[in-house]
Design a protein around this motif. Sequence first.
Motif, PDB file in Angstrom:
ATOM      1  N   ILE A 157       2.626  13.818   6.618  1.00 41.74           N
ATOM      2  CA  ILE A 157       2.091  14.217   5.365  1.00 41.74           C
ATOM      3  C   ILE A 157       3.098  15.263   4.551  1.00 41.74           C
ATOM      4  CG2 ILE A 157       0.367  15.564   4.077  1.00 41.74           C
ATOM      5  CD1 ILE A 157      -1.803  14.632   6.116  1.00 41.74           C
ATOM      6  N   GLU A 158       3.819  15.913   5.481  1.00 41.66           N
ATOM      7  CA  GLU A 158       4.821  16.943   4.879  1.00 41.66           C
ATOM      8  C   GLU A 158       5.931  16.082   4.523  1.00 41.66           C
ATOM      9  OE1 GLU A 158       3.920  19.826   3.732  1.00 41.66           O
ATOM     10  OE2 GLU A 158       6.146  19.800   2.918  1.00 41.66           O
ATOM     11  N   ALA A 159       6.355  15.039   5.282  1.00 47.00           N
ATOM     12  CA  ALA A 159       7.598  14.312   5.269  1.00 47.00           C
ATOM     13  C   ALA A 159       7.363  13.516   4.022  1.00 47.00           C
ATOM     14  CB  ALA A 159       7.912  13.443   6.480  1.00 47.00           C
ATOM     15  N   ILE A 160       6.204  12.711   3.769  1.00 43.73           N
ATOM     16  CA  ILE A 160       5.865  12.029   2.827  1.00 43.73           C
ATOM     17  C   ILE A 160       6.028  13.061   1.347  1.00 43.73           C
ATOM     18  CG2 ILE A 160       4.291  10.534   1.413  1.00 43.73           C
ATOM     19  CD1 ILE A 160       3.306   9.386   4.271  1.00 43.73           C
ATOM     20  N   ARG A 161       5.585  14.121   1.344  1.00 46.61           N
ATOM     21  CA  ARG A 161       5.621  14.984   0.189  1.00 46.61           C
ATOM     22  C   ARG A 161       6.959  15.343  -0.074  1.00 46.61           C
ATOM     23  NH1 ARG A 161       1.060  18.465  -0.529  1.00 46.61           N
ATOM     24  NH2 ARG A 161       0.700  18.778   1.633  1.00 46.61           N
ATOM     25  N   GLN A 162       7.898  15.417   0.851  1.00 47.32           N
ATOM     26  CA  GLN A 162       9.363  15.781   0.410  1.00 47.32           C
ATOM     27  C   GLN A 162       9.984  14.463   0.070  1.00 47.32           C
ATOM     28  OE1 GLN A 162      10.892  18.767   0.946  1.00 47.32           O
ATOM     29  NE2 GLN A 162       8.832  19.528   1.793  1.00 47.32           N
ATOM     30  N   GLN A 163       9.737  13.277   0.623  1.00 55.25           N
ATOM     31  CA  GLN A 163      10.319  12.022   0.399  1.00 55.25           C
ATOM     32  C   GLN A 163       9.100  10.775   0.070  1.00 55.25           C
ATOM     33  OE1 GLN A 163      13.008  10.889   3.530  1.00 55.25           O
ATOM     34  NE2 GLN A 163      13.606   9.167   2.526  1.00 55.25           N
ATOM     35  N   PRO A 164       8.604  10.571  -1.133  1.00 59.10           N
ATOM     36  CA  PRO A 164       7.446   9.832  -1.344  1.00 59.10           C
ATOM     37  C   PRO A 164       7.684   8.342  -0.821  1.00 59.10           C
ATOM     38  CG  PRO A 164       7.824  11.272  -3.188  1.00 59.10           C
ATOM     39  CD  PRO A 164       9.047  11.594  -2.160  1.00 59.10           C
ATOM     40  N   GLU A 165       9.145   7.950  -1.259  1.00 58.30           N
ATOM     41  CA  GLU A 165       9.262   6.567  -0.673  1.00 58.30           C
ATOM     42  C   GLU A 165       8.972   6.230   0.840  1.00 58.30           C
ATOM     43  OE1 GLU A 165      11.353   8.812  -1.735  1.00 58.30           O
ATOM     44  OE2 GLU A 165      13.446   8.175  -0.855  1.00 58.30           O
ATOM     45  N   LEU A 166       8.812   7.009   1.495  1.00 49.57           N
ATOM     46  CA  LEU A 166       8.390   6.984   3.089  1.00 49.57           C
ATOM     47  C   LEU A 166       6.755   6.268   3.114  1.00 49.57           C
ATOM     48  CD1 LEU A 166       9.450  10.409   4.730  1.00 49.57           C
ATOM     49  CD2 LEU A 166      10.326   7.938   5.156  1.00 49.57           C
ATOM     50  N   ALA A 167       6.200   6.561   1.782  1.00 49.59           N
ATOM     51  CA  ALA A 167       4.700   6.202   1.932  1.00 49.59           C
ATOM     52  C   ALA A 167       4.580   4.704   1.611  1.00 49.59           C
ATOM     53  CB  ALA A 167       3.936   6.939   0.961  1.00 49.59           C
ATOM     54  N   ASN A 168       5.666   3.848   1.165  1.00 50.63           N
ATOM     55  CA  ASN A 168       5.449   2.582   0.737  1.00 50.63           C
ATOM     56  C   ASN A 168       5.440   1.505   1.900  1.00 50.63           C
ATOM     57  OD1 ASN A 168       5.629   3.267  -1.944  1.00 50.63           O
ATOM     58  ND2 ASN A 168       7.696   3.270  -2.328  1.00 50.63           N
ATOM     59  N   PHE A 169       4.370   1.129   2.297  1.00 50.87           N
ATOM     60  CA  PHE A 169       4.154   0.169   3.296  1.00 50.87           C
ATOM     61  C   PHE A 169       4.011  -1.436   2.535  1.00 50.87           C
ATOM     62  CE2 PHE A 169       3.563   2.128   7.536  1.00 50.87           C
ATOM     63  CZ  PHE A 169       4.153   3.488   7.169  1.00 50.87           C
ATOM     64  N   ILE A 188       0.927  -1.140  -0.084  1.00 50.96           N
ATOM     65  CA  ILE A 188      -0.147   0.140  -0.176  1.00 50.96           C
ATOM     66  C   ILE A 188       0.698   1.168  -0.097  1.00 50.96           C
ATOM     67  CG2 ILE A 188      -1.518   1.360   1.295  1.00 50.96           C
ATOM     68  CD1 ILE A 188      -3.020  -1.083   2.136  1.00 50.96           C
ATOM     69  N   ASP A 189       0.611   2.292  -0.996  1.00 51.77           N
ATOM     70  CA  ASP A 189       1.264   3.268  -1.113  1.00 51.77           C
ATOM     71  C   ASP A 189       0.464   4.250  -0.345  1.00 51.77           C
ATOM     72  OD1 ASP A 189       2.363   5.871  -1.972  1.00 51.77           O
ATOM     73  OD2 ASP A 189       3.204   5.028  -3.824  1.00 51.77           O
ATOM     74  N   LEU A 190       0.682   5.025   0.671  1.00 45.77           N
ATOM     75  CA  LEU A 190      -0.167   5.815   1.686  1.00 45.77           C
ATOM     76  C   LEU A 190      -0.350   7.067   0.906  1.00 45.77           C
ATOM     77  CD1 LEU A 190       0.890   5.118   5.359  1.00 45.77           C
ATOM     78  CD2 LEU A 190      -1.104   4.369   4.077  1.00 45.77           C
ATOM     79  N   ARG A 191       0.419   7.378  -0.170  1.00 39.01           N
ATOM     80  CA  ARG A 191       0.047   8.677  -1.037  1.00 39.01           C
ATOM     81  C   ARG A 191      -1.247   8.671  -1.567  1.00 39.01           C
ATOM     82  NH1 ARG A 191       4.719   9.265  -5.207  1.00 39.01           N
ATOM     83  NH2 ARG A 191       4.223   7.107  -5.172  1.00 39.01           N
ATOM     84  N   GLY A 192      -1.936   7.513  -1.666  1.00 39.40           N
ATOM     85  CA  GLY A 192      -3.431   7.579  -2.338  1.00 39.40           C
ATOM     86  C   GLY A 192      -4.176   7.934  -0.980  1.00 39.40           C
ATOM     87  N   PHE A 193      -4.084   7.220   0.090  1.00 39.81           N
ATOM     88  CA  PHE A 193      -4.950   7.519   1.286  1.00 39.81           C
ATOM     89  C   PHE A 193      -4.885   9.147   1.825  1.00 39.81           C
ATOM     90  CE2 PHE A 193      -5.061   7.676   5.916  1.00 39.81           C
ATOM     91  CZ  PHE A 193      -6.363   7.385   6.212  1.00 39.81           C
ATOM     92  N   GLY A 245       7.693   0.044   6.497  1.00 38.55           N
ATOM     93  CA  GLY A 245       7.134   1.308   6.421  1.00 38.55           C
ATOM     94  C   GLY A 245       7.959   2.283   6.672  1.00 38.55           C
ATOM     95  N   THR A 246       7.921   3.800   6.068  1.00 34.90           N
ATOM     96  CA  THR A 246       9.021   4.814   6.355  1.00 34.90           C
ATOM     97  C   THR A 246      10.299   4.058   6.208  1.00 34.90           C
ATOM     98  OG1 THR A 246       8.977   4.437   8.651  1.00 34.90           O
ATOM     99  CG2 THR A 246       7.318   5.792   7.703  1.00 34.90           C
ATOM    100  N   CYS A 247      10.359   3.517   4.872  1.00 33.85           N
ATOM    101  CA  CYS A 247      11.987   3.073   4.449  1.00 33.85           C
ATOM    102  C   CYS A 247      12.598   2.008   5.583  1.00 33.85           C
ATOM    103  CB  CYS A 247      13.010   4.185   4.099  1.00 33.85           C
ATOM    104  SG  CYS A 247      11.963   4.911   3.056  1.00 33.85           S
ATOM    105  N   GLN A 248      11.765   1.296   6.475  1.00 30.92           N
ATOM    106  CA  GLN A 248      12.573   0.451   7.389  1.00 30.92           C
ATOM    107  C   GLN A 248      11.294  -0.639   7.659  1.00 30.92           C
ATOM    108  OE1 GLN A 248      13.087   2.666  11.262  1.00 30.92           O
ATOM    109  NE2 GLN A 248      11.937   4.292  10.190  1.00 30.92           N
ATOM    110  N   GLU A 249      12.226  -1.818   8.244  1.00 29.40           N
ATOM    111  CA  GLU A 249      11.372  -2.836   8.799  1.00 29.40           C
ATOM    112  C   GLU A 249      11.038  -2.581  10.299  1.00 29.40           C
ATOM    113  OE1 GLU A 249      10.600  -5.828   7.875  1.00 29.40           O
ATOM    114  OE2 GLU A 249      11.363  -5.259   5.613  1.00 29.40           O
ATOM    115  N   MET A 250       9.645  -2.841  10.587  1.00 32.13           N
ATOM    116  CA  MET A 250       8.991  -2.427  11.882  1.00 32.13           C
ATOM    117  C   MET A 250       8.347  -3.622  12.389  1.00 32.13           C
ATOM    118  SD  MET A 250       7.963   1.363  11.034  1.00 32.13           S
ATOM    119  CE  MET A 250       8.603   1.897  12.501  1.00 32.13           C
ATOM    120  N   GLN A 251       8.248  -3.543  13.751  1.00 29.44           N
ATOM    121  CA  GLN A 251       7.603  -4.707  14.452  1.00 29.44           C
ATOM    122  C   GLN A 251       6.280  -4.067  15.434  1.00 29.44           C
ATOM    123  OE1 GLN A 251       8.226  -7.953  15.395  1.00 29.44           O
ATOM    124  NE2 GLN A 251      10.236  -7.748  13.907  1.00 29.44           N
TER     125      GLN A 251
END
Lengths: 187, 187
Positions: B24-36, A127-132, B59-65
């Motif tokens: 939202i502002e961080a994703i606008r600057q760096q769209p790949e943060l939005a890839n989950f 899921i690419d959150l830019r959509g949401f 998400g946000t370019c890292q593995e998370m738990q």
Amino acid sequence: MTTTTEIQETVLNGVNVTRLGQTIEAIRQQPELANFKFRARNRWDLGIHTVATISDFYGTCQEMQHKAPFVLDSDEPPVLLGGDTGAGAAEYVLAALSACLTGTLAYHASARGLKIEDIQSNYEGDIDLRGFLDLDPRVRNGYREIRVKFKVKGDLDAATVSELLSKSPVFDTLANPVKIKIEVEKV
Amino acid sequence: MTTTTEIQETVLNGVNVTRLGQTIEAIRQQPELANFKFRARNRWDLGIHTVATISDFYGTCQEMQHKAPFVLDSDEPPVLLGGDTGAGAAEYVLAALSACLTGTLAYHASARGLKIEDIQSNYEGDIDLRGFLDLDPRVRNGYREIRVKFKVKGDLDAATVSELLSKSPVFDTLANPVKIKIEVEKV
């Protein structure tokens, strides 16, 4: 005089194959038995924490109840501004798909007399959150793709497994469009 | 010398609106943060009883738990030959949709500064089991239709609620086709 009728029931993989066959035959005779209506209700708690409850459904031409209601908390992790008190909504989709694919395999393999020893599967969806977040109208809001890996131990070869998995209702629900009607009332 | 920086954060409806705006502002600057990438694994138990576990995601370019793994049992009621030890797969779909629609409303209403007092919703979906049971090739295996009713109390009018609900990722996932790739390995 007492008459004893002995009914031999076959259970395979924990599935009562005799009753499964009887169910299929009953539906063949009376197709409206096959109409099921599944239900849920949801109440917002706070933030992104919501609580779904599942208690009743309709099937075989009658209203039915689960033994006890199932209560499913959903939330999001801190990175998505939630309290991490339950699986996220998108994760529930993968859980639904996993339960349905696995259950479908159990039903249909059992109906064919194929013994299952173990079924394990893994799911990953993008899921690419830019959509949401309304940041790019070209990006869809939901899952772009879901990848599934199955490992099956038992009497089934890989081609049969693939054939049986394709019968899954939730697979069809996700792979093909569903009509969703939403009514809103301000109270 | 000690410098104290005071950051004023706005929380509305339990959603940290300040952090939402920063995200939202961080994703606008760096769209790949939005890839989950959301994930689940599943293991068959017996019969139609399956167990899904959700523990990690990307998400946000890292593995998370998640704080702790979420374990979701699924089963079917006796009329569908199960032990009724968990919600059914098709019911999990409704739970996912309910969590997502409600959560979407909470995120977006909060971002717009609209106070929510209460959100309740009901779901009903139709499945004709003749599809799943191969009794009629014209009948689809999954949900034919899902009906949703929302009752919302707060600053939002019904039109705004409908607009915000349409942004839900799980709504899009169900209403529109998703590509699902399945690999099978016999072990």
